[in-house]
Design an enzyme around this catalytic site. Sequence first.
Site, mmCIF file in Angstrom:
data_model
loop_
_atom_site.group_PDB
_atom_site.id
_atom_site.type_symbol
_atom_site.label_atom_id
_atom_site.label_comp_id
_atom_site.label_asym_id
_atom_site.label_seq_id
_atom_site.Cartn_x
_atom_site.Cartn_y
_atom_site.Cartn_z
ATOM 1 N N ASP A 1 43.737 17.758 -25.388
ATOM 2 C CA ASP A 1 43.070 18.801 -24.496
ATOM 3 C C ASP A 1 43.603 20.529 -25.207
ATOM 4 O OD1 ASP A 1 43.157 16.618 -22.036
ATOM 5 O OD2 ASP A 1 41.592 17.150 -23.161
ATOM 6 N N HIS B 1 44.555 14.744 -16.028
ATOM 7 C CA HIS B 1 43.762 14.097 -17.193
ATOM 8 C C HIS B 1 42.715 14.929 -17.892
ATOM 9 C CE1 HIS B 1 42.315 9.992 -18.941
ATOM 10 N NE2 HIS B 1 41.779 9.976 -17.720
ATOM 11 N N HIS C 1 52.302 14.042 -22.838
ATOM 12 C CA HIS C 1 51.434 12.920 -22.604
ATOM 13 C C HIS C 1 52.269 11.723 -22.330
ATOM 14 C CE1 HIS C 1 48.647 9.733 -23.912
ATOM 15 N NE2 HIS C 1 47.575 11.062 -23.626
HETATM 16 C C1 SDX Z 1 44.578 13.297 -21.068
HETATM 17 O O1 SDX Z 1 46.564 8.652 -20.746
HETATM 18 C C2 SDX Z 1 45.670 9.171 -21.745
HETATM 19 O O2 SDX Z 1 45.415 8.592 -22.605
HETATM 20 C C3 SDX Z 1 44.938 10.421 -21.485
HETATM 21 C C4 SDX Z 1 44.256 11.306 -22.518
HETATM 22 C C5 SDX Z 1 43.030 10.309 -22.875
HETATM 23 O O3 SDX Z 1 42.663 10.488 -23.878
HETATM 24 O O4 SDX Z 1 42.357 9.666 -22.016
HETATM 25 O O5 SDX Z 1 44.909 11.317 -23.628
HETATM 26 C C6 SDX Z 1 43.661 12.494 -21.981
HETATM 27 O O6 SDX Z 1 44.676 13.156 -20.046
HETATM 28 C C7 SDX Z 1 45.728 14.191 -22.046
HETATM 29 C C8 SDX Z 1 46.644 14.774 -20.966
HETATM 30 C C9 SDX Z 1 46.149 16.148 -20.291
HETATM 31 N N1 SDX Z 1 46.875 16.456 -19.392
HETATM 32 C C10 SDX Z 1 47.473 17.634 -19.419
HETATM 33 O O7 SDX Z 1 47.521 18.416 -20.547
HETATM 34 C C11 SDX Z 1 48.276 18.239 -18.187
HETATM 35 C C12 SDX Z 1 49.654 18.686 -18.429
HETATM 36 N N2 SDX Z 1 50.446 17.344 -18.769
HETATM 37 C C13 SDX Z 1 51.280 16.838 -17.797
HETATM 38 O O8 SDX Z 1 50.529 16.930 -16.411
HETATM 39 C C14 SDX Z 1 51.969 15.656 -18.091
HETATM 40 O O9 SDX Z 1 52.385 15.616 -19.277
HETATM 41 C C15 SDX Z 1 51.096 14.368 -18.078
HETATM 42 C C16 SDX Z 1 50.578 14.056 -16.714
HETATM 43 C C17 SDX Z 1 50.124 14.383 -19.281
HETATM 44 C C18 SDX Z 1 51.959 12.966 -18.173
HETATM 45 O O10 SDX Z 1 52.751 13.020 -17.363
HETATM 46 P P1 SDX Z 1 53.958 12.141 -17.255
HETATM 47 O O11 SDX Z 1 53.704 10.945 -18.257
HETATM 48 O O12 SDX Z 1 53.980 11.340 -15.893
HETATM 49 O O13 SDX Z 1 55.078 12.506 -17.625
HETATM 50 P P2 SDX Z 1 56.445 13.348 -16.770
HETATM 51 O O14 SDX Z 1 55.361 13.783 -15.679
HETATM 52 O O15 SDX Z 1 57.228 12.120 -16.234
HETATM 53 O O16 SDX Z 1 56.845 14.064 -17.846
HETATM 54 C C19 SDX Z 1 58.166 13.962 -18.186
HETATM 55 C C20 SDX Z 1 59.022 15.121 -17.896
HETATM 56 C C21 SDX Z 1 58.905 15.869 -16.615
HETATM 57 O O17 SDX Z 1 60.215 16.671 -16.296
HETATM 58 P P3 SDX Z 1 61.550 15.809 -15.916
HETATM 59 O O18 SDX Z 1 61.133 15.275 -14.462
HETATM 60 O O19 SDX Z 1 62.009 14.969 -16.960
HETATM 61 O O20 SDX Z 1 62.716 17.098 -15.893
HETATM 62 O O21 SDX Z 1 58.450 16.308 -18.771
HETATM 63 C C22 SDX Z 1 57.945 17.449 -17.858
HETATM 64 C C23 SDX Z 1 58.093 16.706 -16.415
HETATM 65 O O22 SDX Z 1 57.911 17.789 -15.579
HETATM 66 N N3 SDX Z 1 56.719 17.707 -18.260
HETATM 67 C C24 SDX Z 1 56.033 18.858 -18.203
HETATM 68 C C25 SDX Z 1 54.764 18.569 -18.770
HETATM 69 N N4 SDX Z 1 54.521 17.498 -19.050
HETATM 70 C C26 SDX Z 1 55.439 16.901 -18.518
HETATM 71 N N5 SDX Z 1 56.608 19.992 -17.937
HETATM 72 C C27 SDX Z 1 55.976 21.048 -18.227
HETATM 73 N N6 SDX Z 1 54.668 21.207 -18.652
HETATM 74 C C28 SDX Z 1 53.981 20.040 -18.821
HETATM 75 N N7 SDX Z 1 52.747 20.184 -19.291
#
Ligand code: SDX
Length: 423
Positions: free
Chosen positions: A363, A265, A306
Amino acid sequence: MADKKAQLIIEGTAPVELPVLTGTVGPDVIDVRSLTSTGHFTFDPGFMSTASCESKITYIDGDKGILLHRGYPIEQLAEKSDYLETCYLLLNGELPTTEQKAQFVSTIKNHTIVHEQLKTFLNGFRRDAHPMAVMCGIVGALSAFYHDSLDINNPQHREISAHRLIAKMPTIAAMVYKYSMGQPIMYPRNDLSYSENFLHMMFNTPAEIKPISPVLANAMDRIFILHADHEQNASTSTVRLAGSTGANPFACIAAGIAALWGPAHGGANEAVLTMLDEIGDVSNIEKFLAKAKDKNDPFKLMGFGHRVYKNFDPRAKVMKKTCDEVLGELGINDPQLELAMKLEEIALKDPYFAERNLYPNVDFYSGIILKAIGIPTSMFTVIFAMSRTVGWISHWKEMIASGQKIGRPRQLYTGHAQRDLPR
Ligand code: SDX
């Protein structure tokens, strides 16, 4: 709002009719509140398909990359508004008139100083404590100083608490930074704008009071706007849940700070810079993308992906534009910006990221601007928390005013059935 119906047919039971509610824009929702009478719960860990509340504050269209605050696009607010005007809009629902803006700015300025005794709280922390740990502790402690505004059912108390939090977060954040540096704390100056004042408290010392660069103050203000609110994200949902128990607003905001800290997050902005340091050079990008795609490797590409945006995060676009502007005006040629842009270019062409609609989020570029302003990486999430306080408190106010019941989810229990102690 409920002129449509959904019918749920569960084997062995009569069909259940559920109201379908329609908002101004966005997906309809199926009102499942009556479902418990059928002996069933819905099951949605992580709330992938759950609308937790009704709100009028912020709307996100993740497919189109749209973000509206009270109907106004984030791009327009970032370009033409300022943070305190955006705060007024989020809190009150409409843009302020000239008089209302002047009054609001004056009110906020009247609350920028914190109780002198709060400084002693800092001494309980090690100088190298993570700033978010200190922020969490101090904001939670604010409720010990404001017994005069803790009646959450009193609209005036809700209003003054909101103003106090918006006004004091920069003062507390700067105190936390100065404490970590072993420097004397700088008091707020009411002759400066909100962002100028924050940079003054961060980077000036009693020995030298330098004028604040308008380039840096404008960049800071835009960062504040871009982080102000974002619908029902994890930390905002935390604040709403804490607030639904009747906890005081300072405790609720401290809960939001704690939730924001996670690297999935708000902690991602700090993690992006750490990741760019680890990648180090364009030649290592492929290696790190392979790690991000490897399911056995916990590494994720920080600043990418996201839960809602399956297109560019509109804030990331503005942030990238601001990056170029600020570094250009400051004459900074930051190799990490080059590396980040190359990483984005390569990742967006990679099928793994394209197939999963993984784009840069808010971010990804913010840390590069914060670094150019002179803010250390450890303070990045503190800046996010400062900015998001207005979003958190706006949702808290909306939830309290709606008379929402205490939030209390249920579960799918898969543990032991009842059994007797073997004695
Ligand atoms: C913020 O919610 C908000 O509005 C938050 C925010 C706000 O203003 O409040 O926008 C601020 O928190 C932005 C996000 C910051 N976080 C990061 O940048 C950390 C990296 N991102 C990931 O951890 C992830 O993308 C999340 C946590 C942000 C979202 O995760 P989800 O929605 O649970 O998505 P998911 O994990 O189910 O991803 C779907 C697929 C998965 O692969 P498969 O199981 O389909 O094979 O995409 C992959 C994930 O493994 N994936 C990633 C990835 N993000 C998702 N793989 C590699 N790197 C990534 N960053």
